[in-house]
Structure formats: C-alpha cells, structure tokens
Design a protein around this motif. Structure first.
Motif, PDB file in Angstrom:
ATOM      1  N   GLU A 217       0.818  -1.209   0.000  1.00  0.00           N
ATOM      2  CA  GLU A 217       0.000   0.000   0.000  1.00  0.00           C
ATOM      3  C   GLU A 217       0.858   1.268   0.000  1.00  0.00           C
ATOM      4  O   GLU A 217       0.414   2.327  -0.397  1.00  0.00           O
ATOM      5  CB  GLU A 217      -0.920   0.010   1.233  1.00  0.00           C
ATOM      6  CG  GLU A 217      -1.881  -1.160   1.286  1.00  0.00           C
ATOM      7  CD  GLU A 217      -2.835  -1.169   0.109  1.00  0.00           C
ATOM      8  OE1 GLU A 217      -3.018  -0.121  -0.523  1.00  0.00           O
ATOM      9  OE2 GLU A 217      -3.397  -2.229  -0.188  1.00  0.00           O
ATOM     10  N   ASN A 218       2.080   1.181   0.507  1.00  0.00           N
ATOM     11  CA  ASN A 218       2.948   2.350   0.563  1.00  0.00           C
ATOM     12  C   ASN A 218       4.208   2.113  -0.266  1.00  0.00           C
ATOM     13  O   ASN A 218       5.311   2.464   0.128  1.00  0.00           O
ATOM     14  CB  ASN A 218       3.327   2.660   2.017  1.00  0.00           C
ATOM     15  CG  ASN A 218       2.098   2.983   2.844  1.00  0.00           C
ATOM     16  OD1 ASN A 218       1.379   3.922   2.529  1.00  0.00           O
ATOM     17  ND2 ASN A 218       1.854   2.208   3.887  1.00  0.00           N
ATOM     18  N   THR A 262     -11.144   4.578  -4.626  1.00  0.00           N
ATOM     19  CA  THR A 262     -10.106   4.966  -5.577  1.00  0.00           C
ATOM     20  C   THR A 262     -10.428   4.472  -6.983  1.00  0.00           C
ATOM     21  O   THR A 262     -10.253   5.187  -7.968  1.00  0.00           O
ATOM     22  CB  THR A 262      -8.747   4.386  -5.127  1.00  0.00           C
ATOM     23  OG1 THR A 262      -8.444   4.865  -3.816  1.00  0.00           O
ATOM     24  CG2 THR A 262      -7.647   4.792  -6.092  1.00  0.00           C
ATOM     25  N   HIS A 289     -12.255   9.362  -5.693  1.00  0.00           N
ATOM     26  CA  HIS A 289     -11.329  10.258  -5.012  1.00  0.00           C
ATOM     27  C   HIS A 289     -10.278  10.814  -5.969  1.00  0.00           C
ATOM     28  O   HIS A 289      -9.885  10.141  -6.931  1.00  0.00           O
ATOM     29  CB  HIS A 289     -10.629   9.516  -3.867  1.00  0.00           C
ATOM     30  CG  HIS A 289     -11.576   8.993  -2.836  1.00  0.00           C
ATOM     31  ND1 HIS A 289     -11.324   7.887  -2.062  1.00  0.00           N
ATOM     32  CD2 HIS A 289     -12.822   9.421  -2.469  1.00  0.00           C
ATOM     33  CE1 HIS A 289     -12.341   7.653  -1.259  1.00  0.00           C
ATOM     34  NE2 HIS A 289     -13.262   8.566  -1.481  1.00  0.00           N
ATOM     35  N   ALA A 293      -5.467  13.262  -3.025  1.00  0.00           N
ATOM     36  CA  ALA A 293      -5.973  12.627  -1.807  1.00  0.00           C
ATOM     37  C   ALA A 293      -5.472  11.188  -1.698  1.00  0.00           C
ATOM     38  O   ALA A 293      -5.151  10.706  -0.606  1.00  0.00           O
ATOM     39  CB  ALA A 293      -7.498  12.668  -1.805  1.00  0.00           C
ATOM     40  N   GLU A 296      -1.750  11.198  -0.696  1.00  0.00           N
ATOM     41  CA  GLU A 296      -1.583  11.513   0.724  1.00  0.00           C
ATOM     42  C   GLU A 296      -1.923  10.312   1.596  1.00  0.00           C
ATOM     43  O   GLU A 296      -1.298  10.105   2.650  1.00  0.00           O
ATOM     44  CB  GLU A 296      -2.477  12.700   1.097  1.00  0.00           C
ATOM     45  CG  GLU A 296      -2.027  14.017   0.471  1.00  0.00           C
ATOM     46  CD  GLU A 296      -3.005  15.146   0.735  1.00  0.00           C
ATOM     47  OE1 GLU A 296      -4.062  14.872   1.366  1.00  0.00           O
ATOM     48  OE2 GLU A 296      -2.731  16.290   0.322  1.00  0.00           O
ATOM     49  N   ARG A 297      -2.876   9.521   1.158  1.00  0.00           N
ATOM     50  CA  ARG A 297      -3.325   8.383   1.955  1.00  0.00           C
ATOM     51  C   ARG A 297      -2.472   7.136   1.731  1.00  0.00           C
ATOM     52  O   ARG A 297      -2.201   6.385   2.655  1.00  0.00           O
ATOM     53  CB  ARG A 297      -4.793   8.090   1.620  1.00  0.00           C
ATOM     54  CG  ARG A 297      -5.455   7.130   2.581  1.00  0.00           C
ATOM     55  CD  ARG A 297      -6.961   7.107   2.400  1.00  0.00           C
ATOM     56  NE  ARG A 297      -7.367   6.427   1.174  1.00  0.00           N
ATOM     57  CZ  ARG A 297      -7.835   7.043   0.095  1.00  0.00           C
ATOM     58  NH1 ARG A 297      -7.934   8.361   0.084  1.00  0.00           N
ATOM     59  NH2 ARG A 297      -8.199   6.365  -0.972  1.00  0.00           N
ATOM     60  N   ARG A 298      -2.039   6.913   0.470  1.00  0.00           N
ATOM     61  CA  ARG A 298      -1.323   5.689   0.134  1.00  0.00           C
ATOM     62  C   ARG A 298       0.179   5.879  -0.023  1.00  0.00           C
ATOM     63  O   ARG A 298       0.926   4.913  -0.042  1.00  0.00           O
ATOM     64  CB  ARG A 298      -1.880   5.117  -1.176  1.00  0.00           C
ATOM     65  CG  ARG A 298      -3.288   4.590  -1.040  1.00  0.00           C
ATOM     66  CD  ARG A 298      -3.889   4.212  -2.388  1.00  0.00           C
ATOM     67  NE  ARG A 298      -3.047   3.332  -3.176  1.00  0.00           N
ATOM     68  CZ  ARG A 298      -3.404   2.802  -4.348  1.00  0.00           C
ATOM     69  NH1 ARG A 298      -4.598   3.092  -4.855  1.00  0.00           N
ATOM     70  NH2 ARG A 298      -2.588   2.012  -4.997  1.00  0.00           N
ATOM     71  N   ARG A 328     -13.065  12.776   0.780  1.00  0.00           N
ATOM     72  CA  ARG A 328     -12.885  11.519   1.512  1.00  0.00           C
ATOM     73  C   ARG A 328     -13.946  11.348   2.586  1.00  0.00           C
ATOM     74  O   ARG A 328     -14.467  10.251   2.790  1.00  0.00           O
ATOM     75  CB  ARG A 328     -11.485  11.499   2.136  1.00  0.00           C
ATOM     76  CG  ARG A 328     -11.170  10.291   2.974  1.00  0.00           C
ATOM     77  CD  ARG A 328     -11.183   9.022   2.161  1.00  0.00           C
ATOM     78  NE  ARG A 328     -10.772   7.876   2.954  1.00  0.00           N
ATOM     79  CZ  ARG A 328     -11.210   6.643   2.754  1.00  0.00           C
ATOM     80  NH1 ARG A 328     -12.072   6.401   1.796  1.00  0.00           N
ATOM     81  NH2 ARG A 328     -10.771   5.652   3.501  1.00  0.00           N
ATOM     82  N   GLY A 351      -5.430   1.237   1.207  1.00  0.00           N
ATOM     83  CA  GLY A 351      -4.894   2.511   1.684  1.00  0.00           C
ATOM     84  C   GLY A 351      -5.694   3.134   2.792  1.00  0.00           C
ATOM     85  O   GLY A 351      -5.894   4.341   2.804  1.00  0.00           O
ATOM     86  N   ASP A 352      -6.158   2.329   3.749  1.00  0.00           N
ATOM     87  CA  ASP A 352      -6.935   2.849   4.871  1.00  0.00           C
ATOM     88  C   ASP A 352      -6.175   2.629   6.176  1.00  0.00           C
ATOM     89  O   ASP A 352      -6.412   1.667   6.900  1.00  0.00           O
ATOM     90  CB  ASP A 352      -8.298   2.169   4.963  1.00  0.00           C
ATOM     91  CG  ASP A 352      -9.207   2.546   3.809  1.00  0.00           C
ATOM     92  OD1 ASP A 352     -10.060   1.731   3.459  1.00  0.00           O
ATOM     93  OD2 ASP A 352      -9.051   3.653   3.284  1.00  0.00           O
ATOM     94  N   GLU A 356      -6.349   6.745  10.619  1.00  0.00           N
ATOM     95  CA  GLU A 356      -7.102   7.748   9.879  1.00  0.00           C
ATOM     96  C   GLU A 356      -8.449   8.012  10.545  1.00  0.00           C
ATOM     97  O   GLU A 356      -9.077   7.106  11.103  1.00  0.00           O
ATOM     98  CB  GLU A 356      -7.323   7.267   8.446  1.00  0.00           C
ATOM     99  CG  GLU A 356      -8.043   8.274   7.570  1.00  0.00           C
ATOM    100  CD  GLU A 356      -8.262   7.729   6.163  1.00  0.00           C
ATOM    101  OE1 GLU A 356      -8.350   8.537   5.241  1.00  0.00           O
ATOM    102  OE2 GLU A 356      -8.340   6.500   6.020  1.00  0.00           O
TER     103      GLU A 356
END
Length: 418
Positions: A217-218, A262, A289, A293, A296-298, A328, A351-352, A356
C-alpha cells in the motif's frame, strides 16, 4: 355504412394526410364510394381506366410496418487490464447496430499472440459483462477471425457486421486478423481511443513499483519527474464524459445509494462491489477520489489518473452517476445535496491506515451506513503484483507491443468518429 366508414377514418388517421381538404365529411365518403365503384368496373365497366389517377390518394392510408430483425454487431478483444479505451471502443461498436456481442479471447490465444495475460478469463468476462453497452458475451473467442469462426458468427449468432478499431491487428506472421471479414464485406471500423492501452498501463506499473518486494500500500515510487513522464496522454473532454454518462437524475422518492473509493486499475472486484451496492437501492452514486488525496493516503499516485478512473466507473452498467474528485469524508451537506439514503463500504479496501479519521462517522451516527461483504478479494495492488512477479515476461511483452504502437502513431492520420 356511413358511420362505419367514419369510425374507420377516425381510427386510422386518414384525415391527418395532405388531402384533408379534399376528403372532408360526407363528400369524402361519397367520393370514396365512387372511386371503389369505378375501380371495380361498376357503371358499365368504365372505371378501370380511371383508377390509376386515384391510387396516390390511397397512399395516405397508413401501411403496416414490418418488424425488422435487430442489427447485431460483433467485436472481440483480450480486454486484459480493462480500461476506458476498451469501454469507448465497445460504446462506438454499439452505435453501429442494435445489439452488441463481444468475444473475449482465450488465455491460450493471448499467450500465443501477445504474451501472458494479467487477468484470468473469469475476471475479463466479469469486466466485459459489466459494461453498459454489452448485450452478449462469447468466452474463449479466437484471436483470428477464421473462415470457420466467421461462419459461426453469421449463422449461430446472427452477426451482421464485425467491428474493429482503426489500429492494425496483426497475427504473428504479419497478416491482418480481420482480412476475411473485410473480404466478405461484413467489416466496419471505429476510431481508436488515444492515450491509453494495456501496454501503456503495464509500463506505468513497471515504472511505479521499484521491485516486487516494494509492492504494497505504501510502495516506493520514482521521482516526481519520472512520475510525470508515465502519466497518461489521454486528453479528457466534457463530450467524452457525456458519452459515458447516463444523463439521468434519480426519480422522485428513489433510494440513492452512495459508495466511494479509488477505483484504480478498474477490475472485477470493483464490478462486483458496485453490483452489490446497486442492489440495495434504485440509484447508485459513486464517489471517485482525486489523485492528490490518494497520494496523501497511500504514499503514491494512482496508476490511472482521476479522469481515467472516472470514465471506467461511468462505463459500468450498475453506476448511475459519479462525483468526480469526491471528498474523503462523507458530510451532511453531501448527504442532503444528493438525497443519499444509504452509504455503503466494502470489506476489501486499499490505503486505509488505522490511524485515519473515520470518513463514515456521520452516516454511521445517522443510521444510514452499511458494510457490504466484498464478493472478490482482488485489489489494484494485487493486480500490480502479478505484473511485478513476472517482471521479465511483461517487460518483454511490452517491448514488442510498444514497437507496434510506436509504428501506428508514426503513421497515424486523422480518423473521423466518436
């Protein structure tokens, strides 16, 4: 008899014709009777010569329309890494007929002609069947339109025309895969959608993820300059969005269901969760999305940019409307503006992070939130992983395909169409 004739005239709309003033009231009835008598030889058999002068008047009677068979068109493809270019091709094909039959090329044929497919036959069938313009699907279709298969299309499936894009489709020996259809006069051509291809998407994935151990995810990404170079060349227009859109608002009292995400590398899992969400109401509103955004999340950009992802979602038959660049967090203003009755979210998400802030806190407090079991566990990252795990095979495939695509663009000329 007079009443019967008048009733017939009222029902058939004769008086709506161009001879209204000449056939009015009782005089019209008398003239009609006279014509019938003359044309059948009454009054000494003198009527027949005069009958032809009156036939144009009788053409005003409405003719019974013959019910014509719907025009059925066929288009095939691999539909691997399904994207909006595939969807637009099928949309154009549907415009050339009444019913669109789509052939999905078998895994074996793809391997023989292009290289290993990324998606399975089942996944590709789900994606094609989920498009709003598709009426029927033929699995395991051949890559080449052979004489035998062409006769099967004409006789078994009642196909009138075979459709393909203006880009060449060549067999390994360099011959045209649609040569026989063209020779038979049953071939029609559509305009290729520029700026995207499965080859292009594979290239983006290979550039985005540094190595297979980094696919998560990252996952690490290239520098911003390198990232810009791999972005799509697609030029979004309002007209294209309108072509994909249903253009309809929810009816009064409709139960509006909202789902967001996404929707990167639009896949079979997306189709199935959208189908499940649509079954919970009358109108499905989807929030897509924006790129920033997601980054920034993933921690990395999506493979497909916002407008590409929007078109893929709009092409799905279960989707009624899309919010492009949806926030979001689901706010009270959004719920009120779109008259949302239910907010849903699948059990499979990307990506959660656990830290968050819950974006669905408000709909949960209002009692209009529901978690839906995701029918498939496939994700955008798992699709990318398949490519990274077979890096060399897909790199080789892309080099071969890129050469043919470069040749196409070098020789490209303007083609009219949608």
């Amino acid at each position: 008899m007079v009443m019967g004739l008048l009733a017939f005239e009222n029902n058939q709309g004769l008086w709506n014709g161009g001879y209204y003033s000449q056939f009015f009231g009782i005089g019209g009835v008398m003239l009609t009777v006279a014509i019938l008598c003359l044309s059948t030889g009454y009054f000494g058999g003198i009527g027949a010569p005069f009958a032809p002068y009156f036939w144009p008047y009788f053409e005003q009677f409405p003719k019974k329309k013959e019910r014509q068979r719907p025009v059925r068109v066929y288009m095939d493809g691999c539909f691997d890494l399904m994207h909006y270019g595939h969807a637009n091709a099928l949309r154009q094909a549907k415009l050339l007929g009444d019913q669109l039959v789509v052939g999905v090329v078998s895994d074996e044929e793809i391997v023989a002609n292009k290289g290993p497919p990324v998606l399975s036959m089942e996944e590709r069938l789900t994606l094609v069947s989920g498009l709003k313009w598709v009426d029927e699907v033929i699995p395991n279709a051949p890559y080449e339109i052979t004489e035998e298969f062409m006769n099967t299309l004409f006789n078994k499936y009642s196909i009138d025309y075979i459709i393909h894009g203006d880009d060449p489709c060549l067999l390994p020996d360099g011959t045209d895969a649609y040569a026989l259809a063209k020779k038979a006069g049953r071939y029609k051509q559509i305009k290729r959608t520029e700026g995207v291809s499965s080859t292009d998407i594979v290239g983006r994935i290979l550039q985005t993820f540094k190595h297979k151990d980094g696919v998560n995810e990252n996952a690490g990404v290239e520098s911003s300059d390198q990232m810009k170079s791999q972005l799509s060349n697609f030029l979004p227009t309002s007209r294209r969005i309108m072509q994909f859109s249903n253009g309809q608002a929810p009816s009064p009292g409709a139960r509006v269901v909202y789902i967001d995400g996404t929707f990167d590398l639009f896949h079979a899992g997306h189709v199935e969760i959208l189908r499940s969400a649509r079954q919970l109401g009358d109108f499905l509103l989807v929030g897509v999305h924006d790129d920033q955004a997601i980054r920034e999340r993933r921690g990395c950009h999506p493979i497909m940019h916002l407008h590409e992802r929007t078109l893929s979602v709009l092409a799905c038959r279960y989707v009624d409307e899309v919010i492009i660049g949806a926030p979001r967090e689901v706010s009270r203003d959004m719920i009120t503006t779109f008259n949302i009755s239910l907010v849903v979210h699948g059990t499979v998400a990307e990506g959660d992070p656990a830290v968050e802030v819950d974006p669905y806190a408000l709909p949960k407090s209002m009692g209009i939130f529901q978690t839906v079991t995701s029918p498939k566990t496939i994700t955008s990252v798992s699709v990318a992983t398949r490519i990274i795990d077979n890096h060399e095979a897909y790199k080789k495939r892309n080099l071969k395909k890129k050469a043919s695509e470069d040749k196409y663009y070098a020789q490209k000329e303007f083609v009219s169409g949608d």
